[in-house]
Design an enzyme around this catalytic site. Structure first.
Site, PDB file in Angstrom:
ATOM      1  NE  ARG A   8      36.596  38.632  41.679  1.00  0.00           N
ATOM      2  CZ  ARG A   8      36.925  38.010  40.545  1.00  0.00           C
ATOM      3  NH1 ARG A   8      37.710  36.948  40.576  1.00  0.00           N
ATOM      4  NH2 ARG A   8      36.499  38.454  39.388  1.00  0.00           N
ATOM      5  CG  HIS A  12      43.340  37.308  40.349  1.00  0.00           C
ATOM      6  ND1 HIS A  12      42.446  38.178  40.928  1.00  0.00           N
ATOM      7  CD2 HIS A  12      42.581  36.543  39.515  1.00  0.00           C
ATOM      8  CE1 HIS A  12      41.226  37.960  40.464  1.00  0.00           C
ATOM      9  NE2 HIS A  12      41.284  36.967  39.592  1.00  0.00           N
ATOM     10  CD  GLU A  40      43.640  39.739  43.649  1.00  0.00           C
ATOM     11  OE1 GLU A  40      42.966  38.876  44.231  1.00  0.00           O
ATOM     12  OE2 GLU A  40      43.539  39.997  42.446  1.00  0.00           O
TER      13      GLU A  40
HETATM   14  C1  DGY Z   1      37.279  36.442  36.547  1.00  0.00           C
HETATM   15  O1  DGY Z   1      36.950  36.267  35.369  1.00  0.00           O
HETATM   16  O2  DGY Z   1      36.475  36.770  37.404  1.00  0.00           O
HETATM   17  C2  DGY Z   1      38.714  36.266  36.847  1.00  0.00           C
HETATM   18  O3  DGY Z   1      38.991  36.368  38.191  1.00  0.00           O
HETATM   19  C3  DGY Z   1      39.538  37.266  36.062  1.00  0.00           C
HETATM   20  O4  DGY Z   1      40.672  36.619  35.686  1.00  0.00           O
END
Ligand code: DGY
Length: 322
Positions: free
Chosen positions: A240, A287, A269
């Site tokens: 993240r 992402h 983001e």
């Molecule tokens: C997740 O599953 O957390 C991913 O970042 C979404 O694509």
């Protein structure tokens, strides 16, 4: 005849998945390829008993106040930092995620970023496309070896371990730091050695992040951590964005404190810290860790399965807040 209860799906899902939901519920689906706007979300959630949400939906107390009938939220992601779990718990709302099904795809992407940054893949592609490939020379456009280099994995959960399995094929010694150290047998299988964070940062050629975002992990990698890394090291982030202090990352790259970075997720983001896009030594992706047809299809089916179970009064297989 009694009308089926309404549910909201905030992303464009495969028809087969929507059909399983439509057999039991009246489905309102945001069938667009852009996230649902906040105002539309607040409006649409009012009468719904179930929500199949995306990571782009900010599910906070305000939104839940608009949804007095809501029983269950099934997030189509393994990460659930977009959901205020406390606010959901206060209202007795069930929350689930989609673990496991995106492990290999995300690990593949992390490894692509390792290879891509070390071998300057995107930069080379730009060079050729822009007509700047005008000669070959022995010490021109050099990257760095990946095979045999030390990989530091921060967060040795499912995805961290999947990255470690790939690294074994590249004969990379593996150091890791994790909230829960592995059993000895698993460490041996992966050839991974638990070390304190500072040691990992100081000894790794690639540092790959696989920790969830929480109040504890926000800015887990900031100025101090960059200063401990080798000047030849690369940071890889597929977890993240806010786990990395993006301003500190920019400075570390600009001042050559580290050699480069492969980044799939951003602090704010979809905005990125201005200046990152100017640097050749950073590989920037939008992402896409789990973005393969197969994986996203599995994630959608899993989220729908969780939602159906929760709304039927059964235990959702991937409940986060039992
Ligand atoms: C997740 O599953 O957390 C991913 O970042 C979404 O694509």
């Amino acid at each position: 005849m009694k009308m089926p209860a309404p549910i909201l799906v905030t992303g464009n899902l495969p028809a087969s998945v929507l059909d399983t939901l439509k057999r039991e519920f009246q489905v309102e689906c945001h069938a667009e390829d852009r996230p649902m706007s906040r105002s539309k979300l607040l409006h649409s959630i009012r009468d719904k008993i179930g929500l199949l949400s995306m990571i782009t939906d900010d599910i906070d107390g305000e939104l839940l106040d608009y949804a007095p009938k809501l029983i269950m939220i099934a997030n189509m992601a393994v990460g659930y930092n977009n959901i205020d779990l406390e606010a959901a718990a206060k209202r007795g709302i069930l929350v689930s995620n989609t673990p496991g099904v995106l492990t290999e795809a995300t690990a593949d992407l992390a490894f692509s970023l390792i290879l891509g940054t070390a071998r300057r893949i995107a930069e080379g592609d730009r060079m050729v496309r822009e007509g700047r490939f005008s000669f070959w020379a022995p010490f021109h456009f050099l990257g760095r070896d990946v095979s045999g280099k030390t990989l530091g994995i921060i967060g040795m959960g499912r995805i961290g371990k999947a990255v470690a399995r790939r690294a074994r094929g590249f004969q990379m010694p593996i150091l890791y730091f994790s909230r829960n150290p592995l059993e000895k047998t698993e460490e041996e299988e992966l050839n991974a050695h638990y070390v304190p964070l500072n040691n990992l940062l100081g000894e790794s050629d690639f540092v790959s992040l696989h920790i969830p975002l929480s109040s504890v992990t926000r800015h887990f990698i900031s100025e101090k951590e960059f200063s401990l890394m080798k000047t030849t090291a690369f940071l890889i982030n597929t977890s993240r964005g806010p786990v990395v202090d993006e301003k500190a990352l920019l400075e570390a790259l600009q001042n050559r404190i580290i050699a480069g970075a492969g980044i799939d997720v951003y602090e704010n983001e979809p905005a990125i810290t201005p200046g990152l896009e100017k640097l050749d030594q950073v590989l920037l992706l939008p992402h896409v860790g789990s973005a393969t047809l197969e994986t996203r299809t599995r994630m959608a089916a899993m989220a729908a399965g969780n939602l159906l179970a929760g709304l039927r009064g059964e235990a959702p297989p991937n409940l986060i807040n039992p």
